[in-house]
Design an enzyme around this catalytic site. Structure first.
Site, short mmCIF file in Angstrom:
data_model
loop_
_atom_site.label_atom_id
_atom_site.label_comp_id
_atom_site.label_asym_id
_atom_site.label_seq_id
_atom_site.Cartn_x
_atom_site.Cartn_y
_atom_site.Cartn_z
N ASP A 169 52.61 37.82 40.03
CA ASP A 169 51.96 36.68 40.66
C ASP A 169 52.92 36.05 41.66
O ASP A 169 54.08 35.78 41.34
CB ASP A 169 51.56 35.66 39.59
CG ASP A 169 50.66 34.57 40.14
OD1 ASP A 169 49.44 34.76 40.08
OD2 ASP A 169 51.19 33.56 40.62
N GLU A 223 46.30 35.80 44.26
CA GLU A 223 47.68 36.16 44.55
C GLU A 223 48.29 37.00 43.44
O GLU A 223 49.51 37.08 43.29
CB GLU A 223 48.53 34.91 44.78
CG GLU A 223 48.67 34.00 43.57
CD GLU A 223 47.61 32.93 43.49
OE1 GLU A 223 47.90 31.87 42.91
OE2 GLU A 223 46.49 33.14 44.01
#
Length: 377
Positions: A252, A295
């Site tokens: 992430d 993301e």
């Protein structure tokens, strides 16, 4: 149908329940049993009330207005999914944030998602097989028609020559003419079959291209979540059959919201592409990298135990951390952009999908520990 608030049951000692926000799952008017009735979706007033509650919940928790988020919150607040409502209520009661990362985790671990994707794959496979079978049948019929047409044509010409030689132009001549008409019709059928063959080939090519595009994230050009789910299922079967190790990881981007707020969403997209490039450069036959959503990226490591998987992911992390990124559109430096990761071994537990939750929990620990690091579950 009702959805159940978990607040009272989590505090049997009569402690003060937490403050309920405007979008709380507990609702504004609990029923006598401690449960709050879901709005009646079959009346205009009920639908309006449900929409108001969905909006209040989304705004209260700062959630993005996406189709997936709206569907999840609607299923919880309307009572369509008691399990989902219980999960959200328990999270709220515990004082834990109901943020986008947690919702993504909830959707990721939902077995129905995997089931729907598997069903879609089966339907696509059946369609592809039906097209292939039709193509084979058409080709066989075309070959047989062509062969019969040649034999019939030869016989017609032989009969015509015999008729002329014998001076018999009456009934035999009519038979020959009818046969020639039938032969012309066979030729038309053969041409139609040939056209159908070409259309079938084009359909198969289009289907293959569509399947390939459906597996690709259009921003980063990495495989997408759909491709990851299929590869994950295949990797589990292979690991079981061969007795090999298998690990899964989630990566992430650190402080991605701040990047978007500072540089804009277009710049955020370029950041995602840059990190996708870093991760993708480490992909191989045994390392599968996909954009899982937002993301977040997913990595499958086949033939890796937990320690080896951690080392490979840390190599990726260091490669990204060593880069100084520049926004080529504006000339502004992004500086160092890093990611955190959590990794778990799939084959050391009975439930393979449980590894996804453990990898996600490890990722959360990496974030809490200061980011830009890899933690193994």
């Amino acid at each position: 149908m009702v959805y159940v608030s978990q607040f009272r049951r989590r505090r049997p000692g009569g402690g003060k329940p937490p403050r309920q926000s405007a979008g709380s799952l507990a609702g504004d008017a609990p029923a006598a049993s401690g449960e709050a009735a879901a709005p009646d979706r079959h009346t205009p007033e009920g639908r309006r009330a449900l929409l108001d509650r969905i909006a209040a919940f989304m705004l209260s928790h700062g959630l993005a207005v996406t189709g997936a988020n709206l569907a999840l919150v609607c299923n919880a607040l309307s009572g369509a999914s008691a399990e989902l409502a219980a999960s959200l209520a328990a999270r709220e009661a515990a004082g834990e944030p109901i943020d986008q990362r947690w919702l993504d985790t909830l959707m990721r671990l939902d077995p129905e998602i995997g089931g729907r994707m598997a069903e879609l794959e089966k339907l696509t496979d059946r369609l592809e097989y039906a097209v292939l079978r039709f193509a084979r049948t058409t080709k066989t019929a075309q070959d047989e028609t062509s062969g019969h047409r040649g034999a019939i044509g030869a016989q017609i010409e032989a009969m015509a020559q015999a008729s002329l030689a014998g001076g018999r132009a009456g009934d035999l001549g009519r038979v020959i003419e009818m046969s020639r008409t039938m032969l012309a019709r066979i030729e038309q059928v053969e041409q139609a079959m040939e056209k159908s063959q070409a259309e079938t080939r084009q359909l198969r090519e289009n289907l293959a291209r569509a399947r390939m595009e459906a597996d690709v994230d259009h921003l980063t050009r990495l495989p997408n979540r759909r491709a990851f789910e299929r590869r994950f299922a295949a990797a589990i079967e292979e690991a079981r059959a061969k007795g090999t190790r298998l690990c899964v990881a989630f990566c992430d981007v650190d402080r991605f919201k701040a990047i978007n707020d500072t540089f804009g969403h277009d710049a955020g997209d370029r950041i995602l592409c840059a990190i996708a490039g870093t991760l993708g450069s480490h992909a191989s036959d045994t390392v599968f990298v996909a954009r899982h959503g937002g993301e977040e990226f997913a990595v499958l490591l086949q033939g890796f135990d937990r320690a080896a998987a951690w080392r490979r992911l840390d190599t990726m992390r260091r490669a990204q951390a060593d880069r100084q990124l520049l926004d080529r559109e504006t000339g502004r430096p992004f500086g160092k952009v890093t990611f955190s990761a959590g990794v778990a071994e799939v084959t050391d537990h009975a439930d393979p999908r449980g590894a996804l939750g453990r990898a996600d929990a490890a990722l959360y620990e990496a974030k809490k520990a200061g980011r830009n690091r890899v933690i193994a579950a």
